[in-house]
Design an enzyme around this catalytic site. Structure first.
Site, short mmCIF file in Angstrom:
data_model
loop_
_atom_site.label_atom_id
_atom_site.label_comp_id
_atom_site.label_asym_id
_atom_site.label_seq_id
_atom_site.Cartn_x
_atom_site.Cartn_y
_atom_site.Cartn_z
N ASN A 10 35.38 -27.52 72.54
CA ASN A 10 35.22 -28.97 72.56
C ASN A 10 34.06 -29.32 71.63
O ASN A 10 32.90 -29.21 72.00
CB ASN A 10 34.92 -29.43 74.00
N TRP A 11 34.42 -29.75 70.43
CA TRP A 11 33.40 -30.03 69.43
C TRP A 11 32.64 -31.33 69.72
O TRP A 11 31.64 -31.61 69.06
CB TRP A 11 34.04 -30.15 68.04
N LYS A 12 33.13 -32.13 70.63
CA LYS A 12 32.54 -33.44 70.90
C LYS A 12 32.43 -34.23 69.57
O LYS A 12 33.35 -34.15 68.78
CB LYS A 12 31.19 -33.29 71.60
N HIS A 96 36.95 -36.14 80.40
CA HIS A 96 35.68 -35.41 80.22
C HIS A 96 34.55 -36.27 80.81
O HIS A 96 34.60 -37.49 80.74
CB HIS A 96 35.44 -35.13 78.74
N GLU A 166 33.91 -28.72 85.50
CA GLU A 166 32.69 -28.78 84.70
C GLU A 166 31.59 -29.52 85.46
O GLU A 166 31.53 -30.75 85.41
CB GLU A 166 32.94 -29.55 83.40
N GLY A 172 25.67 -28.73 78.60
CA GLY A 172 24.66 -28.84 77.55
C GLY A 172 23.46 -27.94 77.77
O GLY A 172 22.55 -27.86 76.94
N GLY A 235 31.38 -26.21 74.95
CA GLY A 235 30.86 -27.32 74.15
C GLY A 235 29.98 -26.82 73.02
O GLY A 235 30.48 -26.37 71.99
#
Ligand code: PGA
Length: 254
Positions: A10-12, A96, A166, A172, A235
């Site tokens: 998930n590159w955001k 998300h 999650e 993060g 992430g």
């Protein structure tokens, strides 16, 4: 349930340029293509998706980070399931926590998941608690989130349904602050139990369950081997091609 491990990048809202995106996509695709026991899904921002249209292989897939819940209607700024499928997208993340923080409700998440599945793609439905309380009230929060976010999904689509657990408190962070494999295992059992109560034993076995939140090279293998999950949602470490390749390799070795 799937045989191969599913590892989702998930590159955001990264990277900042198309050139960097191309380079990251190429490296990740090469790393994923070598692995027999892993399905790699790369989810770039919408702006880059077209550049990678139909760029997947039998082992590396193109995913999206969000979607609109319908193929029609006036919806400025949105992207329809049909448009994604047309680009060769096979997996779509919905709900998300960063989307939920912007106001996305369980009801909206469920509508998106239904639309994704109807279009023949796999839906990755995210759930997770903000924090854990000693009394265990977060279990109830998760149960409601799961129940409402899956509202309206027919059992025949369960094979294409992926649930990503999650916990927000881990997202993060570094591997040290992630859920432990033991915690992940407990949560994967809990999710199966909720699914069993809602849909019956047989249907409840079909969706895959993923873990996400501070997955790094240090913890990926252990979470996969003893967390009871079928894959990972990654992430920040998916933006580091070398680190992500090592995560993929450790998944292939489980
Ligand atoms: P992280 O993000 O790996 O950076 O914790 C996971 C996610 O938000 O999907």
């Amino acid at each position: 349930m799937r045989r191969k491990k599913l590892i989702v990048a998930n590159w955001k809202m990264h990277p900042g340029s198309m050139a960097e995106a191309r380079s990251l996509f190429g490296k990740t695709k090469r790393a994923g293509s070598r692995l027999e026991k892993v399905e790699t899904v790369i989810c770039p921002p919408f702006a880059y998706l077209g550049a990678f249209a139909h760029g997947g292989t039998s082992r590396v897939f193109l995913g999206a980070q969000d979607v609109f819940y319908s193929n029609s209607g006036r919806a400025t700024g949105e992207v329809s399931p049909e448009m994604l499928r047309d680009l060769g997208v096979t997996h779509v993340i919905v709900g998300h926590s960063e989307r939920r923080a912007l106001g996305e409700t369980n009801e909206l998440v469920a509508r998106k998941a239904v639309a994704v599945l109807a279009e023949g793609m796999q839906a990755i439905v995210c759930i997770g608690e903000k924090e854990r309380d000693e009394g265990g009230a977060f279990y109830e929060t998760l149960k409601v989130q799961l129940k409402e976010s899956l509202q309206g999904i027919a059992r025949r689509f369960f094979i294409d349904l992926i649930i990503a657990y999650e916990p927000l408190w881990a997202i993060g962070k570094s591997a040290k602050e992630a859920s432990t494999p033991k915690d992940v295992q407990e949560m994967s059992i809990f999710i199966r139990k909720v699914l069993t109560d809602l849909y019956g034993k047989e249907a409840a076995q079909q969706p895959s369950v993923l873990y996400g939140g501070a997955v790094e090279e240090e913890n990926a293998g252990a979470i996969l081997s003893s967390g009871g999950v079928q894959g990972l949602l990654v992430g920040h470490k998916s933006l580091d091609a070398e680190a992500f390749a090592r995560i993929l390799k450790s998944a292939n070795a489980v």
